[in-house]
Design a protein around this motif. Sequence first.
Motif, PDB file in Angstrom:
ATOM      1  N   ARG A  52       8.437 -11.648   4.455  1.00  0.00           N
ATOM      2  CA  ARG A  52       7.443 -12.729   4.468  1.00  0.00           C
ATOM      3  C   ARG A  52       7.913 -13.919   3.638  1.00  0.00           C
ATOM      4  O   ARG A  52       7.520 -15.049   3.899  1.00  0.00           O
ATOM      5  N   LEU A  53       8.750 -13.666   2.644  1.00  0.00           N
ATOM      6  CA  LEU A  53       9.245 -14.751   1.781  1.00  0.00           C
ATOM      7  C   LEU A  53      10.569 -15.325   2.280  1.00  0.00           C
ATOM      8  O   LEU A  53      11.077 -16.284   1.700  1.00  0.00           O
ATOM      9  N   GLU A  54      11.111 -14.745   3.320  1.00  0.00           N
ATOM     10  CA  GLU A  54      12.433 -15.151   3.795  1.00  0.00           C
ATOM     11  C   GLU A  54      12.477 -16.606   4.274  1.00  0.00           C
ATOM     12  O   GLU A  54      13.422 -17.329   3.985  1.00  0.00           O
ATOM     13  N   ASP A  55      11.471 -17.033   5.000  1.00  0.00           N
ATOM     14  CA  ASP A  55      11.466 -18.390   5.546  1.00  0.00           C
ATOM     15  C   ASP A  55      10.953 -19.429   4.561  1.00  0.00           C
ATOM     16  O   ASP A  55      11.363 -20.580   4.614  1.00  0.00           O
ATOM     17  N   ALA A  56      10.027 -19.010   3.695  1.00  0.00           N
ATOM     18  CA  ALA A  56       9.439 -19.971   2.758  1.00  0.00           C
ATOM     19  C   ALA A  56       8.832 -19.223   1.572  1.00  0.00           C
ATOM     20  O   ALA A  56       8.344 -18.106   1.721  1.00  0.00           O
ATOM     21  N   PRO A  57       8.870 -19.846   0.399  1.00  0.00           N
ATOM     22  CA  PRO A  57       8.207 -19.242  -0.760  1.00  0.00           C
ATOM     23  C   PRO A  57       6.713 -19.077  -0.492  1.00  0.00           C
ATOM     24  O   PRO A  57       6.153 -19.717   0.402  1.00  0.00           O
ATOM     25  N   GLY A  58       6.072 -18.220  -1.267  1.00  0.00           N
ATOM     26  CA  GLY A  58       4.643 -17.998  -1.102  1.00  0.00           C
ATOM     27  C   GLY A  58       4.011 -17.533  -2.394  1.00  0.00           C
ATOM     28  O   GLY A  58       4.700 -17.268  -3.377  1.00  0.00           O
ATOM     29  N   THR A  59       2.714 -17.428  -2.374  1.00  0.00           N
ATOM     30  CA  THR A  59       1.985 -16.956  -3.539  1.00  0.00           C
ATOM     31  C   THR A  59       1.655 -15.472  -3.347  1.00  0.00           C
ATOM     32  O   THR A  59       1.640 -14.979  -2.214  1.00  0.00           O
ATOM     33  N   PRO A  60       1.353 -14.778  -4.434  1.00  0.00           N
ATOM     34  CA  PRO A  60       0.943 -13.380  -4.289  1.00  0.00           C
ATOM     35  C   PRO A  60      -0.286 -13.224  -3.388  1.00  0.00           C
ATOM     36  O   PRO A  60      -0.342 -12.298  -2.567  1.00  0.00           O
ATOM     37  N   GLY A  61      -1.237 -14.126  -3.499  1.00  0.00           N
ATOM     38  CA  GLY A  61      -2.432 -14.055  -2.656  1.00  0.00           C
ATOM     39  C   GLY A  61      -2.113 -14.221  -1.183  1.00  0.00           C
ATOM     40  O   GLY A  61      -2.679 -13.527  -0.328  1.00  0.00           O
ATOM     41  N   GLU A  62      -1.219 -15.162  -0.879  1.00  0.00           N
ATOM     42  CA  GLU A  62      -0.821 -15.362   0.519  1.00  0.00           C
ATOM     43  C   GLU A  62      -0.152 -14.106   1.069  1.00  0.00           C
ATOM     44  O   GLU A  62      -0.431 -13.688   2.190  1.00  0.00           O
ATOM     45  N   LEU A  63       0.720 -13.515   0.264  1.00  0.00           N
ATOM     46  CA  LEU A  63       1.403 -12.295   0.711  1.00  0.00           C
ATOM     47  C   LEU A  63       0.407 -11.163   0.943  1.00  0.00           C
ATOM     48  O   LEU A  63       0.506 -10.446   1.934  1.00  0.00           O
ATOM     49  N   ALA A  64      -0.519 -10.992   0.013  1.00  0.00           N
ATOM     50  CA  ALA A  64      -1.516  -9.923   0.151  1.00  0.00           C
ATOM     51  C   ALA A  64      -2.316 -10.113   1.432  1.00  0.00           C
ATOM     52  O   ALA A  64      -2.575  -9.150   2.162  1.00  0.00           O
ATOM     53  N   GLU A  65      -2.695 -11.344   1.709  1.00  0.00           N
ATOM     54  CA  GLU A  65      -3.482 -11.628   2.915  1.00  0.00           C
ATOM     55  C   GLU A  65      -2.668 -11.347   4.177  1.00  0.00           C
ATOM     56  O   GLU A  65      -3.156 -10.696   5.102  1.00  0.00           O
ATOM     57  N   ILE A  66      -1.446 -11.820   4.220  1.00  0.00           N
ATOM     58  CA  ILE A  66      -0.588 -11.615   5.394  1.00  0.00           C
ATOM     59  C   ILE A  66      -0.308 -10.136   5.613  1.00  0.00           C
ATOM     60  O   ILE A  66      -0.340  -9.645   6.740  1.00  0.00           O
ATOM     61  N   GLU A  67      -0.047  -9.425   4.521  1.00  0.00           N
ATOM     62  CA  GLU A  67       0.271  -7.992   4.613  1.00  0.00           C
ATOM     63  C   GLU A  67      -0.971  -7.113   4.721  1.00  0.00           C
ATOM     64  O   GLU A  67      -0.868  -5.910   4.902  1.00  0.00           O
ATOM     65  N   ARG A  68      -2.142  -7.741   4.563  1.00  0.00           N
ATOM     66  CA  ARG A  68      -3.425  -7.031   4.649  1.00  0.00           C
ATOM     67  C   ARG A  68      -3.517  -5.879   3.649  1.00  0.00           C
ATOM     68  O   ARG A  68      -3.846  -4.740   3.991  1.00  0.00           O
ATOM     69  N   VAL A  69      -3.174  -6.218   2.402  1.00  0.00           N
ATOM     70  CA  VAL A  69      -3.313  -5.272   1.294  1.00  0.00           C
ATOM     71  C   VAL A  69      -4.114  -5.933   0.192  1.00  0.00           C
ATOM     72  O   VAL A  69      -4.294  -7.157   0.185  1.00  0.00           O
ATOM     73  N   SER A  70      -4.558  -5.139  -0.748  1.00  0.00           N
ATOM     74  CA  SER A  70      -5.329  -5.689  -1.864  1.00  0.00           C
ATOM     75  C   SER A  70      -4.405  -6.474  -2.799  1.00  0.00           C
ATOM     76  O   SER A  70      -3.191  -6.251  -2.833  1.00  0.00           O
ATOM     77  N   ALA A  71      -5.007  -7.365  -3.562  1.00  0.00           N
ATOM     78  CA  ALA A  71      -4.235  -8.142  -4.543  1.00  0.00           C
ATOM     79  C   ALA A  71      -3.540  -7.226  -5.555  1.00  0.00           C
ATOM     80  O   ALA A  71      -2.345  -7.437  -5.848  1.00  0.00           O
ATOM     81  N   PRO A  72      -4.214  -6.213  -6.111  1.00  0.00           N
ATOM     82  CA  PRO A  72      -3.520  -5.330  -7.056  1.00  0.00           C
ATOM     83  C   PRO A  72      -2.330  -4.594  -6.428  1.00  0.00           C
ATOM     84  O   PRO A  72      -1.289  -4.425  -7.061  1.00  0.00           O
ATOM     85  N   SER A  73      -2.480  -4.190  -5.172  1.00  0.00           N
ATOM     86  CA  SER A  73      -1.379  -3.521  -4.485  1.00  0.00           C
ATOM     87  C   SER A  73      -0.190  -4.466  -4.332  1.00  0.00           C
ATOM     88  O   SER A  73       0.961  -4.088  -4.577  1.00  0.00           O
ATOM     89  N   MET A  74      -0.462  -5.710  -3.922  1.00  0.00           N
ATOM     90  CA  MET A  74       0.619  -6.682  -3.781  1.00  0.00           C
ATOM     91  C   MET A  74       1.239  -6.993  -5.133  1.00  0.00           C
ATOM     92  O   MET A  74       2.458  -7.164  -5.235  1.00  0.00           O
ATOM     93  N   THR A  75       0.446  -7.049  -6.181  1.00  0.00           N
ATOM     94  CA  THR A  75       0.984  -7.306  -7.524  1.00  0.00           C
ATOM     95  C   THR A  75       1.972  -6.208  -7.904  1.00  0.00           C
ATOM     96  O   THR A  75       3.045  -6.499  -8.452  1.00  0.00           O
ATOM     97  N   ARG A  76       1.646  -4.956  -7.620  1.00  0.00           N
ATOM     98  CA  ARG A  76       2.569  -3.854  -7.924  1.00  0.00           C
ATOM     99  C   ARG A  76       3.871  -4.008  -7.127  1.00  0.00           C
ATOM    100  O   ARG A  76       4.964  -3.806  -7.660  1.00  0.00           O
ATOM    101  N   THR A  77       3.746  -4.359  -5.860  1.00  0.00           N
ATOM    102  CA  THR A  77       4.934  -4.557  -5.021  1.00  0.00           C
ATOM    103  C   THR A  77       5.797  -5.690  -5.571  1.00  0.00           C
ATOM    104  O   THR A  77       7.013  -5.543  -5.703  1.00  0.00           O
ATOM    105  N   ILE A  78       5.166  -6.804  -5.896  1.00  0.00           N
ATOM    106  CA  ILE A  78       5.899  -7.957  -6.428  1.00  0.00           C
ATOM    107  C   ILE A  78       6.565  -7.607  -7.747  1.00  0.00           C
ATOM    108  O   ILE A  78       7.742  -7.937  -7.967  1.00  0.00           O
ATOM    109  N   ASN A  79       5.839  -6.929  -8.623  1.00  0.00           N
ATOM    110  CA  ASN A  79       6.418  -6.549  -9.914  1.00  0.00           C
ATOM    111  C   ASN A  79       7.681  -5.726  -9.736  1.00  0.00           C
ATOM    112  O   ASN A  79       8.684  -5.941 -10.425  1.00  0.00           O
ATOM    113  N   ARG A  80       7.647  -4.792  -8.805  1.00  0.00           N
ATOM    114  CA  ARG A  80       8.826  -3.962  -8.552  1.00  0.00           C
ATOM    115  C   ARG A  80       9.958  -4.793  -7.970  1.00  0.00           C
ATOM    116  O   ARG A  80      11.127  -4.615  -8.368  1.00  0.00           O
ATOM    117  N   LEU A  81       9.659  -5.702  -7.064  1.00  0.00           N
ATOM    118  CA  LEU A  81      10.711  -6.552  -6.492  1.00  0.00           C
ATOM    119  C   LEU A  81      11.322  -7.473  -7.538  1.00  0.00           C
ATOM    120  O   LEU A  81      12.521  -7.752  -7.506  1.00  0.00           O
TER     121      LEU A  81
END
Length: 150
Positions: A52-81
């Motif tokens: 999702r970030l390959e074509d353009a930068p994004g915010t954690p909220g945008e990623l969570a919405e696109i991936e259809r996951v909760s904000a805390p779940s996306m935060t954990r994913t981002i932290n690991r990345l």
Amino acid sequence: MSEQPPPYAALRPAAVSSLAGELRLACMRISRRVRYESTDIIAPHQFSAMCRLEDAPGTPGELAEIERVSAPSMTRTINRLVELGYVERAPGPKDKRQIILTLTPEARRVLKEIRRKRDAWMSVRVSHLDPEEQAVLQRATAILTRVAAE
């Protein structure tokens, strides 16, 4: 000269429904199998977020919405990345409280490697099919691409 019938008769609604279900299951199984082909590198949900970030930068909220996951779940994913060195965080250009996520060059290399591994997995399976089956898949790919676009 009599009119030629179409090469294939239209399926009855019940047969269309059955075919649709079988096709859906086959696509899901292939997708799942390919998705797990590269879990030795990163988890499938991490790969998806990076894509999702390959074509353009994004915010954690945008990623969570696109991936259809909760904000805390996306935060954990981002932290690991971020820990892995695949994603960098930066303050937003207008609002310093906003976080902008971008891929690192290493992340782009990893995405390329995962895609290569996934394509290789599929190539091996397709190479074991006979030429007629390969031709059917070639036609089916065009049709499925059209179905997915609708």
